[in-house]
Motif scaffolding. Structure first.
Motif, short mmCIF file in Angstrom:
data_model
loop_
_atom_site.label_atom_id
_atom_site.label_comp_id
_atom_site.label_asym_id
_atom_site.label_seq_id
_atom_site.Cartn_x
_atom_site.Cartn_y
_atom_site.Cartn_z
N VAL B 31 0.54 -1.10 0.15
CA VAL B 31 0.12 0.14 -0.46
C VAL B 31 0.85 1.75 -0.20
CG1 VAL B 31 -1.97 0.80 0.83
CG2 VAL B 31 -1.17 -1.27 1.29
N LEU B 34 2.53 1.64 -3.55
CA LEU B 34 1.66 2.27 -4.19
C LEU B 34 1.15 3.85 -4.34
CD1 LEU B 34 -1.01 1.07 -6.90
CD2 LEU B 34 -2.41 1.04 -4.73
N VAL B 35 1.10 4.14 -2.40
CA VAL B 35 0.44 5.43 -2.49
C VAL B 35 1.03 6.62 -3.42
CG1 VAL B 35 0.20 7.32 -0.28
CG2 VAL B 35 -0.92 4.82 -0.49
N ILE B 38 1.79 6.75 -7.13
CA ILE B 38 0.55 8.02 -7.09
C ILE B 38 1.13 9.02 -7.40
CG2 ILE B 38 -2.03 8.85 -6.96
CD1 ILE B 38 -2.86 5.70 -6.65
N ILE B 67 0.43 17.71 -3.76
CA ILE B 67 -0.78 16.54 -3.32
C ILE B 67 0.06 15.65 -3.46
CG2 ILE B 67 -2.75 15.35 -3.96
CD1 ILE B 67 -3.29 17.38 -2.50
N LEU B 70 2.52 15.19 -1.36
CA LEU B 70 2.95 14.58 -0.38
C LEU B 70 2.32 13.29 -0.02
CD1 LEU B 70 0.57 15.68 2.52
CD2 LEU B 70 -1.14 15.48 1.49
N LEU B 71 1.28 12.83 -1.10
CA LEU B 71 1.40 11.20 -1.29
C LEU B 71 3.02 10.50 -1.26
CD1 LEU B 71 -1.33 10.76 -3.53
CD2 LEU B 71 -1.75 10.78 -1.43
N LEU B 74 3.91 10.46 1.84
CA LEU B 74 3.05 9.98 2.52
C LEU B 74 3.23 8.03 2.78
CD1 LEU B 74 0.12 11.24 3.24
CD2 LEU B 74 0.92 11.36 4.57
N SER B 77 6.60 7.08 4.20
CA SER B 77 6.74 7.01 5.82
C SER B 77 5.72 5.87 6.03
CB SER B 77 5.61 8.38 5.87
OG SER B 77 6.19 8.98 5.57
N LEU B 78 4.94 5.17 4.98
CA LEU B 78 3.78 4.06 5.01
C LEU B 78 4.32 3.24 5.11
CD1 LEU B 78 0.62 4.49 3.51
CD2 LEU B 78 0.96 4.31 5.87
N ARG B 81 7.43 2.39 7.57
CA ARG B 81 6.51 1.71 9.26
C ARG B 81 6.71 0.52 9.48
NH1 ARG B 81 0.79 4.49 11.56
NH2 ARG B 81 0.10 3.00 9.93
#
Lengths: 498, 191
Positions: B31, B34-35, B38, B67, B70-71, B74, B77-78, B81
């Motif tokens: 995920v 993928l984020v 994108i 955006i 930002l993605l 994120l 970071s995801l 983590r």
């Protein structure tokens, strides 16, 4: 006084046979999706939007409001009888409601839930009627900077402050905003992210995104959990009835729950979960202080309070939705999307241009609450039998209905393809516990945020200061700052405690 | 609320300690990737975008750029983590959506059943392929039947009958009642 006469006119148009029928259809459907776990009011309204496009907007919104309210009533029934909350806003109700049902007090639990819901709805809708015009007076002076501030508040409140996990919440928001940007940019005419496909020039329809995320995504998620279906066994119960003693124990929690729920509808806190848990906690603390330790074994206060809070929040969330165009929950976001589909923009203009619709809608909320009382008080155990519908038919029906709605909206096979792709995205988000509300709010408010920001900058010739020039905008950013700081402090504390 | 979260959290840990490779319980890495991807796509296309010359302050590129960036942040970071040692899924914390219920939050994050999932996805693809050619009655019936079977139907033959009834009823209601057209398919066109 003017409000009253407008409301009376509203009753006049809401009491036509067609609108009464639509209201009834809405509350019945709402009760059904409220009873069935996994089907939320947000999904039900998303599925209805393309189908109701043939109706006149007033009738359609009366029906949506019926669904929205009905879901809150129905959710309590299964939470109490089966310990299966149909909606997350009924989770707190199950804590005391199910033990009550096991102690053969199910009728009393249902009665206090339904009566509390009714009372809270009526009080909160009355507040909506008198406060929405005030909200409109406030919003008349809003320009692009204020609207930008409001969208930022909605974005961050749902994704970072309320969501359990900041990274997941913000990622969902970003994905929603990205989906909203596909197509021709309204202001400059630039083509964005269409990959050369002319079918994407108009952007991805809100119907496709909402139905895909909520309905198709949910069905795929259920499929991935196919072997884990909970057994459904209905608890026998009698006619709901409250003795004088139960009534005496219920009315204070009803009022406290309503008082707790009312303010939560107005702030973008993602729905009714927080006030229901707050109400549950408050009732438990109060009962301990009285030296009464029935909590955990079926205390009627623990059902009465959260249910009232739940319905009060649902009702007052219509104030920012109608007055400002600011959705405070996933369901409200879908309703806002529906307004956009009809070419209307909630806010001050809605109250002047679509005054008939607004007041008929508000009047129908009173009518709907009465209908829900009559539908749920005597028949709650009958509704619980809905859980015996085989799951596979239910979800197969949802897929068919979703596909049909999206296809007929524009007679486009490409939209169906997009629907399934968005559904796959929805499944992935659901599978990994990403909240859906930020995605929806990103999709629906994204264009407003971008337009407002760019208009504000164009007006000020590029001076960023314009965003902070009005006291209202500064106030919103201040509230946001406080909310972010408080929630981070709480998060850190919780992490240390764990 | 706290009792609920603690209960599910402990169950999660039991799930994960059952088997031990690095990838167990770390499929969320996908995920994050993928984020991030994108976000990268947004940045790339934003850089390549044709912008009309009339644009003044903050053109059509500003918002997508923000955006996209930002993605990417994120997504990274995801992924980081999830990849960190001692990662523990926090799936149960997402009670903030209206849709989730206790039972589902309980199950979230546990392993997926691939067979029903793939069957459902296959049904959707087949429906897409057949809708224009075979018409709504056939494609719609297949859609209902396929999803119903994928979710563990016990009466496959009976369901086939139900499916045909459902899709025919829908065809009738939509074309006769609402006046909306559904693809009738080659079969009916020949007739």
């Amino acid at each position: 006084m003017e409000t009253l006469s407008l409301l009376l006119d509203g009753f006049g148009s809401a009491l036509t046979p067609v609108n009464l029928l639509l209201c009834l259809a809405g509350v019945v459907l709402g009760t059904v999706v409220g009873v069935l776990p996994g089907l939320g009011t947000a999904m039900a309204i998303a599925l209805l939007v393309p189908v109701t496009f043939q109706l006149d907007p007033t009738g359609a919104f009366i029906m949506f409001a019926g669904v929205y309210f009905g879901g809150q009533f129905g959710g309590a029934t299964t939470a109490i009888l089966l310990n299966t909350p149909g909606q997350s806003s009924s989770m707190a109700t199950a804590f005391e409601g199910f033990p009550m049902a096991r102690n053969r007090r199910a009728p009393q639990a249902l009665a206090t839930a339904v009566l509390g819901s009714f009372l809270a709805s009526i009080v909160a809708v009355t507040l909506v009627v008198f406060f929405s015009p005030l909200m409109v007076d406030l919003a008349v002076g809003f320009g692009p900077p204020e609207y930008f501030a409001l969208t930022v508040l909605a974005f961050l409140a749902t994704s970072a402050v309320v969501a359990g996990d900041v990274l997941r919440g913000l990622s969902g928001l970003g994905l929603g905003l990205a989906l909203a940007m596909v197509g021709i940019d309204e202001q400059s005419g630039a083509v964005r992210f269409t990959l050369g496909s002319p079918r994407l020039l108009d952007g991805i329809s809100i119907i496709v995104v909402t139905v895909g995320l909520l309905a198709i995504g949910e069905v795929l998620y259920v499929a991935s959990r196919a072997r884990r279906n909970p057994a459904t066994e209905t608890v026998a119960s009698g006619r709901p009835w409250l003795s004088k003693r139960d009534l005496g124990r219920s009315w204070r929690p009803w009022l406290r729950g309503t008082a707790l729920g009312v303010p939560f509808g107005v702030i973008p806190a993602g729905g009714a979960e927080i006030p229901t848990f707050l109400s549950y906690g408050a009732e438990r603390t109060l009962s301990r202080r009285r030296g009464d330790d029935e909590f955990g074994r079926g205390a009627i206060e623990g059902v009465a309070g959260p249910e009232a809070a739940n319905n009060a929040t649902t009702a007052t969330s219509l104030v920012p939705l109608l007055g400002l165009g600011l959705p405070t929950s996933a369901t409200a976001a879908i309703m806002l999307g529906a307004f956009q589909q009809y070419g209307m923009r909630p806010g001050p203009l809605l109250f002047t241009q679509e005054s008939d619709l607004v007041w008929a809608l508000l009047a129908s909320l009173f009518i709907g609450s009465v209908m829900l009382l009559l539908l749920n008080l005597p028949f709650a155990p009958v509704w619980a039998k809905l859980l015996r519908i085989p799951r596979n038919y239910l979800y197969a029906g949802i897929v068919v209905f979703a596909t049909l709605g999206v296809y007929t909206a524009r007679s486009s096979l490409f939209d169906v393809l997009l629907l399934y792709v968005v559904g796959a995205l929805g499944f992935m988000l659901r599978r990994y516990g990403f909240p859906v509300a930020p995605v929806l709010i990103g999709v629906i408010l994204g264009p407003l945020a971008e337009t407002s920001l760019r208009r504000a900058m164009a007006m000020s010739q590029g001076d960023v200061g314009v965003l902070f020039a009005s006291p209202f905008a500064v106030g919103i950013y201040a509230i946001l700052l406080v909310a972010v700081v408080v929630s981070s402090v709480l998060r850190v504390r919780r992490a240390r405690a764990a | 609320m706290t009792t609920f979260v603690q209960r599910t959290a402990s169950r999660r840990r039991d799930d994960e300690s059952a088997s031990g490779s690095f990838w167990t319980g770390r499929s969320e890495l996908f995920v994050g990737v993928l984020v991030g991807a994108i976000g990268g796509f947004l940045l790339l296309r934003t850089a390549m975008m044709d912008v009309p010359s009339s644009v003044s302050f903050l053109g059509p590129r500003f918002f997508p750029g923000v955006i996209g960036a930002l993605l990417v942040v994120l997504g990274v970071s995801l992924a980081v983590r999830v990849a960190l040692p001692g990662h523990r899924s926090t799936v149960t914390d997402t009670t903030a959506t209206e849709e989730q219920t206790a039972t589902e939050a309980d199950a979230a994050g546990a392993r997926s059943d691939w067979k029903p999932l793939l069957l459902t996805a296959g049904t959707l693809v087949a429906h897409l392929a057949l809708l224009r050619t075979a018409g709504w009655i056939v494609a719609g019936a297949l859609l209902f039947w396929g999803v119903s079977c994928a979710l563990g139907s016990e009466h496959k033959l009976r369901d086939l009958g139900i499916s045909v009834v459902v899709s025919s009823a829908v065809q009738l209601a939509f074309s006769a009642g609402l006046g909306l057209s559904l693809p009738s398919g080659l079969l009916l066109e020949v007739l």
